[in-house]
Enzyme design. Structure first.
Site, PDB file in Angstrom:
ATOM      1  N   LEU A  90       0.860  -1.186   0.000  1.00 50.09           N
ATOM      2  CA  LEU A  90       0.000   0.000   0.000  1.00 50.09           C
ATOM      3  C   LEU A  90       0.889   1.227   0.000  1.00 50.09           C
ATOM      4  O   LEU A  90       1.942   1.232   0.642  1.00 50.09           O
ATOM      5  CB  LEU A  90      -0.875   0.034   1.263  1.00 50.09           C
ATOM      6  CG  LEU A  90      -2.021  -0.972   1.372  1.00 50.09           C
ATOM      7  CD1 LEU A  90      -2.602  -0.954   2.783  1.00 50.09           C
ATOM      8  CD2 LEU A  90      -3.111  -0.635   0.362  1.00 50.09           C
TER       9      LEU A  90
ATOM     10  N   LYS B  91      -5.164  -0.728   9.947  1.00 50.94           N
ATOM     11  CA  LYS B  91      -4.050  -1.388   9.270  1.00 50.94           C
ATOM     12  C   LYS B  91      -3.351  -2.224  10.327  1.00 50.94           C
ATOM     13  O   LYS B  91      -2.688  -1.697  11.224  1.00 50.94           O
ATOM     14  CB  LYS B  91      -3.094  -0.368   8.661  1.00 50.94           C
ATOM     15  CG  LYS B  91      -1.962  -1.013   7.882  1.00 50.94           C
ATOM     16  CD  LYS B  91      -1.173   0.031   7.113  1.00 50.94           C
ATOM     17  CE  LYS B  91      -0.131  -0.566   6.198  1.00 50.94           C
ATOM     18  NZ  LYS B  91       0.797  -1.481   6.816  1.00 50.94           N
TER      19      LYS B  91
ATOM     20  N   ARG C 109       3.137 -13.488   1.940  1.00 56.06           N
ATOM     21  CA  ARG C 109       3.198 -12.581   0.802  1.00 56.06           C
ATOM     22  C   ARG C 109       4.485 -12.764  -0.002  1.00 56.06           C
ATOM     23  O   ARG C 109       4.480 -12.639  -1.221  1.00 56.06           O
ATOM     24  CB  ARG C 109       3.095 -11.132   1.281  1.00 56.06           C
ATOM     25  CG  ARG C 109       3.137 -10.179   0.124  1.00 56.06           C
ATOM     26  CD  ARG C 109       2.748  -8.798   0.507  1.00 56.06           C
ATOM     27  NE  ARG C 109       3.754  -8.150   1.343  1.00 56.06           N
ATOM     28  CZ  ARG C 109       3.836  -6.847   1.514  1.00 56.06           C
ATOM     29  NH1 ARG C 109       2.973  -6.057   0.937  1.00 56.06           N
ATOM     30  NH2 ARG C 109       4.766  -6.325   2.274  1.00 56.06           N
TER      31      ARG C 109
ATOM     32  N   GLU D 174      -4.342 -10.471   7.455  1.00 57.24           N
ATOM     33  CA  GLU D 174      -3.148 -10.306   8.280  1.00 57.24           C
ATOM     34  C   GLU D 174      -3.151 -11.316   9.425  1.00 57.24           C
ATOM     35  O   GLU D 174      -4.176 -11.502  10.084  1.00 57.24           O
ATOM     36  CB  GLU D 174      -3.178  -8.872   8.831  1.00 57.24           C
ATOM     37  CG  GLU D 174      -1.845  -8.293   9.148  1.00 57.24           C
ATOM     38  CD  GLU D 174      -1.085  -7.725   7.952  1.00 57.24           C
ATOM     39  OE1 GLU D 174      -1.501  -7.935   6.793  1.00 57.24           O
ATOM     40  OE2 GLU D 174      -0.041  -7.099   8.196  1.00 57.24           O
TER      41      GLU D 174
ATOM     42  N   LYS E  64     -10.074   2.735   1.674  1.00 54.52           N
ATOM     43  CA  LYS E  64     -10.268   2.101   0.362  1.00 54.52           C
ATOM     44  C   LYS E  64     -11.480   2.708  -0.331  1.00 54.52           C
ATOM     45  O   LYS E  64     -12.470   3.025   0.336  1.00 54.52           O
ATOM     46  CB  LYS E  64     -10.530   0.592   0.542  1.00 54.52           C
ATOM     47  CG  LYS E  64      -9.373  -0.153   1.179  1.00 54.52           C
ATOM     48  CD  LYS E  64      -9.715  -1.600   1.512  1.00 54.52           C
ATOM     49  CE  LYS E  64      -8.497  -2.251   2.193  1.00 54.52           C
ATOM     50  NZ  LYS E  64      -8.757  -3.575   2.735  1.00 54.52           N
TER      51      LYS E  64
ATOM     52  N   CYS F 162       9.660 -12.999  51.112  1.00 46.27           N
ATOM     53  CA  CYS F 162      10.551 -11.842  50.959  1.00 46.27           C
ATOM     54  C   CYS F 162       9.738 -10.553  50.882  1.00 46.27           C
ATOM     55  O   CYS F 162      10.084  -9.566  51.502  1.00 46.27           O
ATOM     56  CB  CYS F 162      11.417 -11.986  49.706  1.00 46.27           C
ATOM     57  SG  CYS F 162      12.444 -10.534  49.404  1.00 46.27           S
TER      58      CYS F 162
END
Ligand code: IVH
Length: 702
Positions: free
Chosen positions: A88, A120, A141, A175, A302, A442
């Site tokens: 892109l 994105k 990809r 993705e 888009k 502790c």
């Protein structure tokens, strides 16, 4: 789209050649192992500098230049893509966005009728090929023309089902990423395995997607952002619809097939009519970025309609109908000033980086996680080093790596403590994570404070100052000791009168009635918070059943894998004496409403001795099988309940409480001032109930 503000200036041909080498190395590292010494901003600036230089000196352009190439020309794969997987183009401001949109409209010769706006996602692009409704191949990809076959990852990616709801042949692109929770889980698994950790969620997803022979499995998540007809079925009815429908409707169609899409993210895919509305939406998404459960590196705009996309077409690198509006990087270079060693409530000694303050994802980061001593050594970190730091969404800020070429020679070695920095006692360095040899004792104040907190035993009147007094006076060493405190002992403390003593004793007495899930949570078992404690308590029904379970038995609980199960067994053994004293003091060790062998004394729920019989609970609960989200202010009978208490109520009534609305949400309980979650539920057709309606559904459990 060259912007001088965002370009590294390159003075001469030699600087240009060096810049090309640096960019190619960075791209190879980024797309290879997922780690790069340059942060995203620095890389983008460098490539813009290269572009600017090449525009001014076309005669100097080197064949290896990353400009105009997908993934900076870094990767090659051997599975050809049906249609190239492009990149892109980017914009960085409202002006650049408006300029890009105007350019697209000029090209089309008409206004763009509808825009879609979506996040994105900061992960890796993959193409998922479905044949006859079955997921047959997963491809990265790569260089855009061909990618790597990563089908071995099928089954580990949430949102990418192995079968669709219809027997269609289609390619879904999207993705793969790790949510903050998946990332933490993956880091814990890797640390348990070899002491190392992942630099950030993106590189964790990149490495995990490629890994073939890891002995541990890490879960990832998929969000689709596109769908294509896939041969031989490219003349089917579905293929026709994919060619004709607007992008936003294709996302609905894909979701209907059972695949998770960008529409299922908390910000969704929103279609708007004007560029001004696009800009508003960009700002809205940017404003909630830090709260998202995964990293985003921008917003994708888009042209929504298929006709606009078709006419706009593609350049060699990217579609002309889409643009990435980049957000400021979540990974930056800053200086490591100091390393602090802090002892937590379980006695773990954790190194923490003190940094030169740096702005990341909307907040100033001054501290970052450094995991464990072995990890510091492995990375070769030094004080004064420039380091890359990552913070996005709800991931805890972390130091990724030193930037070695920025060293000046003044850096100093990081010294590790040789005694516990809290009590001066011995350190148990036998595990990757160092621990004070005294363990929870502790930092008893921290572990007791946690145990008596509102979401655990909820003992009012026991603030930190009181706990310090009790510990210092030697009256308690852990929270089980609270139950054997005498009136005289409490009265002997400074500033403790008769009334407050009686109140405190009454509050301690009430704590004995708390259900198992709260008592279990109070133990502060590492990696086991409120919701995990509820799941464990519901599954086993009694502390006896939990203690009797082995690692395999524990894995039957949702969210417990082999690593967590093994750690739990170990922790429970360590906590055994404390649990025994709680039992002796009469603290509740069963979960109400769960019919299990130990809870009822009758046995026979499940062959594994657990309460949650696989065939389902004996009585059908009102929310069985439902995923419920709560938003806005509660009212009526639910008015006083905190979010955590609402979540507990949902789970008591058999449902699963969730924080974000998606296509899988069964019910949204929306009170006054419900905002985007209500809108999202309406868009997705999720059932919405008022707090009063919901109270009526679950009245028996309030
Ligand atoms: S659409 C033809 N939508 O960003 C390319 N991409 O920098 C169409 N990405 O390669 C891509 N979220 O891996 C699109 N909502 C989203 C996205 C998205 C992340 C990635 C994608 C792409 C890269 C480009």
């Amino acid at each position: 789209m060259t912007d001088a503000l965002h370009a590294t200036p390159l003075a001469d041909q030699a600087a240009y050649a060096q810049a090309v080498r640096d960019a190619v190395d960075a791209a190879a590292a980024y797309y290879g192992a997922g780690d790069s010494a340059l942060d995203d901003d620095a890389y983008d600036r460098l490539v813009r500098g290269i572009e600017a230089y090449e525009a001014a000196h076309p005669e100097h352009v080197l064949p290896g230049s990353p400009t105009g190439k997908v993934a900076g020309g870094a990767v090659v794969g051997d599975v050809p893509h049906t249609v190239p997987m492009l990149s892109l183009d980017n914009v960085f401001s409202a002006e650049e966005l408006a300029g890009w949109a105007a350019g697209l409209e000029r090209r089309l010769g008409r206004p763009v009728e509808m825009w879609s706006v979506e996040p994105k996602l900061d992960g890796l692009a993959v193409s998922a090929r479905y044949h006859g409704g079955r997921l047959v191949q997963l491809v990265t990809r790569g260089d855009g023309v061909a990618g790597e076959d990563v089908s071995h990852a099928i089954g580990t990616v949430v949102g990418l089902p192995e079968t669709l709801s219809e027997q269609v042949t289609v390619e879904i692109r999207g993705e793969v990423l790790m949510t903050a929770a998946q990332f933490e889980e993956a880091c814990a698994k890797r640390t348990a395995h070899d002491g190392t950790t992942f630099a950030n969620p993106r590189s964790a997803a990149a490495g995990t997607l490629r890994a073939k022979d890891r002995p541990y499995r890490c879960e990832m998540t998929f969000f689709g952002y596109g769908a294509l007809p896939l041969p031989p079925d490219d003349a089917s009815e579905l293929a026709g619809r994919l060619r004709e429908l607007p992008h936003s409707q294709i996302m609905d169609l894909v979701a209907g097939l059972g695949v998770r899409t960008t529409g299922a993210t908390p910000v969704g895919v929103i279609a708007v009519a004007t560029v001004e509305q696009v800009q508003t939406r960009v700002e809205e998404i940017a404003a909630v970025r830090a709260e998202l459960p995964f990293g985003i590196d921008g917003i994708v705009v888009k042209a929504d309609l298929a006709t606009d996309q078709e006419q706009a077409g593609f350049s060699s690198r990217a579609p002309r109908w889409a643009i990435a509006y980049k957000l400021p990087a979540v990974e930056k270079i800053t200086k490591l000033v100091e390393v602090e060693w802090n002892v937590g409530r379980t006695g773990i000694i954790a190194p923490r980086a003190v940094l030169e303050p740096v702005l990341l994802d909307g907040s100033v980061v001054t501290y970052a996680t450094l995991h464990n001593p072995a990890d510091i050594t492995r990375r070769g970190l030094m004080l004064g080093d420039h380091v890359t730091v990552y913070k996005a969404g709800d991931v805890i800020p972390r130091v990724e790596a030193p930037v070695a070429h920025l060293r000046t020679g003044d850096e100093r070695v990081i010294t590790f403590p040789d005694v516990c920095p809290r009590c001066g006692g011995e350190i148990d360095a036998s595990q990757q994570r160092w621990r004070c040899a005294r363990g929870r004792a502790c930092h008893a104040v921290a572990s007791v404070s946690y145990a008596v907190g509102r979401d655990q035993l909820d003992i009012e009147g026991l603030g930190e100052t009181r706990i310090v007094q009790l510990v210092d006076a030697g009256l308690i060493a852990d929270f089980a000791d609270l139950f054997t405190l005498t009136r005289e002992q409490i009265l002997s403390l400074e500033r403790m009168g008769e009334t407050s003593t009686d109140n405190l004793l009454a509050a301690i007495e009430r704590a004995k009635e708390k259900p198992l899930n709260k008592v279990f949570c109070a133990l502060g078992v590492r990696g086991t918070g409120r919701s995990m404690s509820r799941r464990i308590a519901r599954h086993f029904g009694s502390m006896d059943a939990i203690r009797a379970a082995d690692a395999e038995g524990l894995q039957a609980v949702d969210g417990i894998g082999p690593e967590k199960a093994a750690a739990l067994v170990e922790e429970l053994a360590e906590l055994a004496p404390l649990i025994d004293r709680l039992v002796a003091a009469g603290v509740t060790m069963t979960e109400p409403g769960v019919t299990g062998p130990a809870a009822t004394g009758q046995g026979g729920a499940g062959s594994d001795g657990t309460a949650e019989a696989d065939a389902g609970p004996a009585v059908e609960l009102p929310l069985t099988g439902m995923a419920v989200v709560v938003t806005g202010a509660m009212s009526g009978p639910l008015e006083a309940l905190s979010r955590n208490e609402m979540n507990e109520l949902i789970e008591r009534a058999g449902g699963k409480a969730s924080s974000s609305v998606s296509a899988r949400t069964s019910l949204l309980v929306a009170g006054e001032k419900a905002g985007s979650k209500r809108d999202k539920a309406t868009t997705l057709g999720v059932r919405i109930a008022t707090p009063e309606e919901f109270a009526a559904m679950v009245h028996a459990f309030i």
